[in-house]
Design a protein around this motif. Structure first.
Motif, short mmCIF file in Angstrom:
data_model
loop_
_atom_site.label_atom_id
_atom_site.label_comp_id
_atom_site.label_asym_id
_atom_site.label_seq_id
_atom_site.Cartn_x
_atom_site.Cartn_y
_atom_site.Cartn_z
N THR A 45 4.02 -8.65 -14.32
CA THR A 45 4.91 -7.91 -13.43
C THR A 45 4.14 -7.14 -12.37
OG1 THR A 45 6.33 -7.58 -15.38
CG2 THR A 45 6.82 -6.25 -13.42
N PRO A 46 4.38 -7.41 -11.08
CA PRO A 46 3.72 -6.61 -10.03
C PRO A 46 4.16 -5.15 -10.11
CG PRO A 46 4.80 -8.56 -9.11
CD PRO A 46 5.24 -8.44 -10.53
N THR A 47 3.18 -4.23 -10.04
CA THR A 47 3.49 -2.80 -10.08
C THR A 47 3.14 -2.11 -8.76
OG1 THR A 47 1.35 -2.32 -11.10
CG2 THR A 47 3.24 -2.61 -12.57
N ASN A 49 1.12 -3.20 -4.60
CA ASN A 49 0.73 -4.33 -3.75
C ASN A 49 -0.51 -5.04 -4.25
OD1 ASN A 49 2.88 -3.96 -2.03
ND2 ASN A 49 1.72 -2.67 -0.62
N VAL A 50 -1.31 -4.35 -5.07
CA VAL A 50 -2.58 -4.94 -5.53
C VAL A 50 -2.74 -4.94 -7.05
CG1 VAL A 50 -3.78 -4.43 -3.37
CG2 VAL A 50 -3.83 -2.76 -5.24
N GLN A 51 -1.68 -4.60 -7.80
CA GLN A 51 -1.80 -4.58 -9.25
C GLN A 51 -0.63 -5.31 -9.90
OE1 GLN A 51 -2.15 -0.43 -10.35
NE2 GLN A 51 -4.38 -0.55 -10.23
N ILE A 52 -0.96 -6.05 -10.98
CA ILE A 52 0.04 -6.78 -11.75
C ILE A 52 -0.17 -6.44 -13.23
CG2 ILE A 52 1.06 -9.03 -12.25
CD1 ILE A 52 -0.41 -10.09 -9.76
N PHE A 53 0.94 -6.14 -13.92
CA PHE A 53 0.88 -5.73 -15.32
C PHE A 53 1.21 -6.91 -16.23
CE2 PHE A 53 3.20 -3.90 -19.02
CZ PHE A 53 2.12 -3.29 -19.63
N LEU A 54 0.32 -7.19 -17.17
CA LEU A 54 0.49 -8.24 -18.18
C LEU A 54 0.86 -7.59 -19.50
CD1 LEU A 54 -0.02 -11.20 -19.28
CD2 LEU A 54 -2.36 -10.42 -19.71
N ASN A 99 10.78 3.04 -11.79
CA ASN A 99 10.28 4.10 -10.91
C ASN A 99 8.82 4.41 -11.20
OD1 ASN A 99 12.77 4.48 -9.71
ND2 ASN A 99 13.43 5.91 -11.29
N GLU A 100 8.09 4.81 -10.17
CA GLU A 100 6.72 5.28 -10.30
C GLU A 100 5.84 4.36 -11.13
OE1 GLU A 100 6.12 9.44 -10.98
OE2 GLU A 100 8.06 9.94 -10.13
N SER A 101 5.87 3.08 -10.84
CA SER A 101 5.03 2.07 -11.50
C SER A 101 5.27 1.94 -13.00
CB SER A 101 3.54 2.33 -11.22
OG SER A 101 3.28 2.18 -9.85
N GLU A 102 6.47 2.27 -13.45
CA GLU A 102 6.84 2.02 -14.84
C GLU A 102 7.30 0.58 -14.94
OE1 GLU A 102 8.79 6.10 -16.45
OE2 GLU A 102 9.96 4.91 -15.06
N VAL A 103 7.00 -0.05 -16.05
CA VAL A 103 7.50 -1.39 -16.30
C VAL A 103 8.51 -1.29 -17.44
CG1 VAL A 103 6.91 -3.73 -17.04
CG2 VAL A 103 5.38 -2.49 -15.50
N MET A 104 9.69 -1.82 -17.18
CA MET A 104 10.78 -1.82 -18.15
C MET A 104 10.79 -3.18 -18.84
SD MET A 104 11.79 1.14 -17.15
CE MET A 104 13.42 1.58 -17.65
N ILE A 105 10.65 -3.20 -20.16
CA ILE A 105 10.61 -4.43 -20.94
C ILE A 105 11.81 -4.45 -21.86
CG2 ILE A 105 9.33 -5.70 -22.70
CD1 ILE A 105 6.78 -4.55 -21.42
N PHE A 106 12.56 -5.56 -21.81
CA PHE A 106 13.76 -5.64 -22.63
C PHE A 106 13.81 -6.96 -23.38
CE2 PHE A 106 18.19 -6.86 -23.36
CZ PHE A 106 18.59 -5.78 -24.15
N GLY A 107 14.34 -6.89 -24.59
CA GLY A 107 14.67 -8.07 -25.36
C GLY A 107 13.47 -8.86 -25.83
#
Length: 189
Positions: A45-47, A49-54, A99-107
């Motif tokens: 998930t992009p968080t 412009n230059v970072q992606i969260f795995l 918001n603020e570079s949080e990643v929401m993970i569901f299911g």
């Protein structure tokens, strides 16, 4: 950008990207330093412009994963997030930026559904990938302690007061749900 995935029985840990200007795939990106193990059924998930969260997925050994990594597209390097609990694995889940570079993970599932169909997840994980702003920390603190601070709320500027009141409503509903219907929402900080 695409990370890993399954090729026959192998789970990869490579990074590729699609150039939207030329409409072509560019080969594997060489990464620097430590990198995550190969996996499939994860999210990337992009968080910024230059970072992606795995997050999560299924390892080559068939183990559900609960690790989180940030890939920096400028430096082509990985950084593992050490603050995540190791006991909340996810695969076949969805993720989006909050918001603020949080990643929401569901299911998704906490187990490999090919062999066992008891691991369905119906909870929401909120993973903080960057420090919260001072404003958010302050609003959360005031809202969580509204009973103690209720006589001082009227001193807040109107715009800030509206944000605090929204947060008070959020925490009130959140606490009632936690206590009554057993929904599990975890904020990982």
């Amino acid at each position: 950008f695409v990370f890993g995935g399954r090729v026959k029985q192998t789970r990869m840990n490579d990074v590729h990207y699609f150039d939207l200007n030329t409409m072509t795939w560019n080969g594997e990106i060489r990464t620097n330093g430590e990198k995550p193990c190969g996996r499939s059924w994860h999210t990337f998930t992009p968080t910024t412009n230059v970072q992606i969260f795995l997050y999560g997925g299924l390892s080559a050994d068939g183990e559900p994963l609960s690790d989180g990594w940030i890939f920096c597209t400028k430096r082509n390097e990985w950084k593992q997030l050490k603050h995540l609990p190791r006991n909340i694995p996810r695969l076949w889940h969805t993720a989006c930026l909050g918001n603020e570079s949080e990643v929401m993970i569901f299911g998704g599932s906490k187990e490999d559904l090919h062999f066992l169909d008891t691991g369905h997840c119906n909870d929401l994980l909120t993973i903080q990938t960057q420090p919260f702003s001072l404003s958010r920390i302050s609003i959360n603190y005031i809202a969580k302690n509204a009973t103690v601070l209720q006589h001082y709320l009227h001193w807040l500027p109107q715009k800030l007061l509206q944000q605090v009141l929204k947060k008070i409503t959020f925490w009130t509903v959140f606490n009632k749900r936690q206590n009554s219907d057993g929904l599990r929402t975890q904020e990982l900080e």
